[in-house]
Every structure is written in C-alpha cells, then in structure tokens.
Scaffold this motif. Structure first.
Motif, PDB file in Angstrom:
ATOM      1  N   ASN A 231      -5.496   1.605 -19.175  1.00  0.00           N
ATOM      2  CA  ASN A 231      -6.140   1.888 -17.885  1.00  0.00           C
ATOM      3  C   ASN A 231      -7.373   1.028 -17.632  1.00  0.00           C
ATOM      4  OD1 ASN A 231      -4.248   3.873 -17.095  1.00  0.00           O
ATOM      5  ND2 ASN A 231      -5.246   5.321 -18.480  1.00  0.00           N
TER       6      ASN A 231
ATOM      7  N   ASP B  59      -6.477   5.839  -4.085  1.00  0.00           N
ATOM      8  CA  ASP B  59      -5.201   5.905  -4.798  1.00  0.00           C
ATOM      9  C   ASP B  59      -4.447   4.581  -4.699  1.00  0.00           C
ATOM     10  OD1 ASP B  59      -5.693   8.487  -5.595  1.00  0.00           O
ATOM     11  OD2 ASP B  59      -4.392   9.422  -4.087  1.00  0.00           O
ATOM     12  N   ASP B  60      -4.471   3.966  -3.520  1.00  0.00           N
ATOM     13  CA  ASP B  60      -3.827   2.655  -3.351  1.00  0.00           C
ATOM     14  C   ASP B  60      -4.493   1.631  -4.265  1.00  0.00           C
ATOM     15  OD1 ASP B  60      -2.156   3.690  -1.434  1.00  0.00           O
ATOM     16  OD2 ASP B  60      -3.306   2.911   0.268  1.00  0.00           O
ATOM     17  N   TYR B  61      -5.816   1.659  -4.298  1.00  0.00           N
ATOM     18  CA  TYR B  61      -6.564   0.719  -5.135  1.00  0.00           C
ATOM     19  C   TYR B  61      -6.254   0.956  -6.611  1.00  0.00           C
ATOM     20  CZ  TYR B  61      -9.370  -0.569  -1.040  1.00  0.00           C
ATOM     21  OH  TYR B  61      -9.797  -1.019   0.176  1.00  0.00           O
ATOM     22  N   ARG B  62      -6.169   2.244  -7.001  1.00  0.00           N
ATOM     23  CA  ARG B  62      -5.865   2.579  -8.392  1.00  0.00           C
ATOM     24  C   ARG B  62      -4.488   2.034  -8.772  1.00  0.00           C
ATOM     25  NH1 ARG B  62      -8.043   6.327 -11.745  1.00  0.00           N
ATOM     26  NH2 ARG B  62      -9.137   7.386 -10.052  1.00  0.00           N
ATOM     27  N   GLU B  63      -3.539   2.163  -7.841  1.00  0.00           N
ATOM     28  CA  GLU B  63      -2.192   1.670  -8.084  1.00  0.00           C
ATOM     29  C   GLU B  63      -2.187   0.148  -8.268  1.00  0.00           C
ATOM     30  OE1 GLU B  63       2.065   1.698  -5.768  1.00  0.00           O
ATOM     31  OE2 GLU B  63       0.684   3.349  -5.372  1.00  0.00           O
TER      32      GLU B  63
ATOM     33  N   ARG C 109      -9.642   9.147  -0.081  1.00  0.00           N
ATOM     34  CA  ARG C 109      -8.797   9.461  -1.234  1.00  0.00           C
ATOM     35  C   ARG C 109      -7.551   8.565  -1.236  1.00  0.00           C
ATOM     36  NH1 ARG C 109      -8.788  10.096  -5.448  1.00  0.00           N
ATOM     37  NH2 ARG C 109     -10.440  11.589  -5.635  1.00  0.00           N
ATOM     38  N   VAL C 110      -6.916   8.411  -0.057  1.00  0.00           N
ATOM     39  CA  VAL C 110      -5.699   7.584   0.043  1.00  0.00           C
ATOM     40  C   VAL C 110      -5.987   6.148  -0.374  1.00  0.00           C
ATOM     41  CG1 VAL C 110      -4.024   6.619   1.668  1.00  0.00           C
ATOM     42  CG2 VAL C 110      -4.691   9.012   1.847  1.00  0.00           C
TER      43      VAL C 110
END
Length: 149
Positions: free
Chosen positions: A23, A8-12, A4-5
């Motif tokens: 998006n 989230d980093d990749y999404r950012e 998950r972490v």
C-alpha cells in the motif's frame, strides 16, 4: 478538500502503482501518479514536496496513500500552473514576423534548454506534425496541442 468519491478514485489510481503490495509507492512514482490523475507537476515541484530526496531515496523510499493525498492537494492548488495565455505570451517573444508562427528550430532549442529540459526524443514526439512546409509552427495551435496531451 477532496470528496469521498474523489479520494476513493485517487486511492484506486495510487494502488495501480503499488508494485510491492504494501500500500505504498516509490518516491520516483509520485510525479507519474499525479500525471495519471490529470495534474502536471514539474519534477522540481515533486522533489520539493518530497523534501529534495537523493536519487537513492527517489528509488528506494516509499510513501503511503495518506501521505500522498496532501502532496496531491498541494499540486492541485498550486498557483504556478501555466495557463494557455501564459504559454502563448511566452512564445510570442519568438514571433519575429508577428504572424502567429515561430521557427520550429527555435522552438526545439527553447524546449531543450529552458525550464524542465526535454530530451530530443520527447521534443520530436511533441513537434510531430506541428511544422508547416517552411519549418514554422503556429504557436497558438501548438500550445493547444501540448495542453491536450
């Protein structure tokens, strides 16, 4: 699988490339995002993942994060990653004296003609400070240099 972490980093990181605010990112940004995330896909690999799009599609088509993640996963798990030893072995072929160096001029020709051809400016940037007073390059040090860039 990504945690998950990580996701989230990749999404950012992905979001930083979204210039429109929908998006999504353009096809022609995919390779840059992957490189920003520490991967080193070839342009050919990225084109293959995207279904070999036309130049128009590269500029105009957009991908959402959910479609990007499997592409990134594919590159992360790609068996084609060159290792340090692979590159050193490849350059050793040009080591005529068997002394751990190759001619800088020869290395420039290799970089501009094989694989993903580099421009003269890219080669100049990569070669900066790599040649000794005789125009030779210690290729083991050179490979360490390019793998750290």
């Amino acid at each position: 699988a990504f945690t998950r972490v990580t996701a989230d980093d990749y999404r950012e990181a992905f979001g930083l490339f979204d210039r429109v605010g929908d998006n999504k990112v353009a096809y022609n940004q995919i390779a840059d995002i992957m490189r920003a995330l520490g991967q080193n896909p070839t342009n050919k690999e990225v084109a293959k993942i995207l279904g070999n799009p036309t130049p128009e599609d590269m500029a105009n088509k957009r991908v959402e994060f959910e479609a990007f993640l499997p592409m990134l996963q594919f590159i992360v798990n790609s068996p084609n990653k060159g290792t340090y030893d692979d590159y050193v072995e490849g350059l050793r072929v040009f080591d005529k004296e068997g002394n751990g160096t190759v001619m800088g001029a020869e290395l420039r020709i290799v970089l501009s003609t094989l694989g993903e051809k580099m421009t003269e400016a890219e080669i100049d940037a990569l070669m900066q400070g790599q040649e000794d007073e005789n125009g030779c390059v210690n290729y083991e040090a050179f490979v360490k240099h390019i793998m750290s860039v």
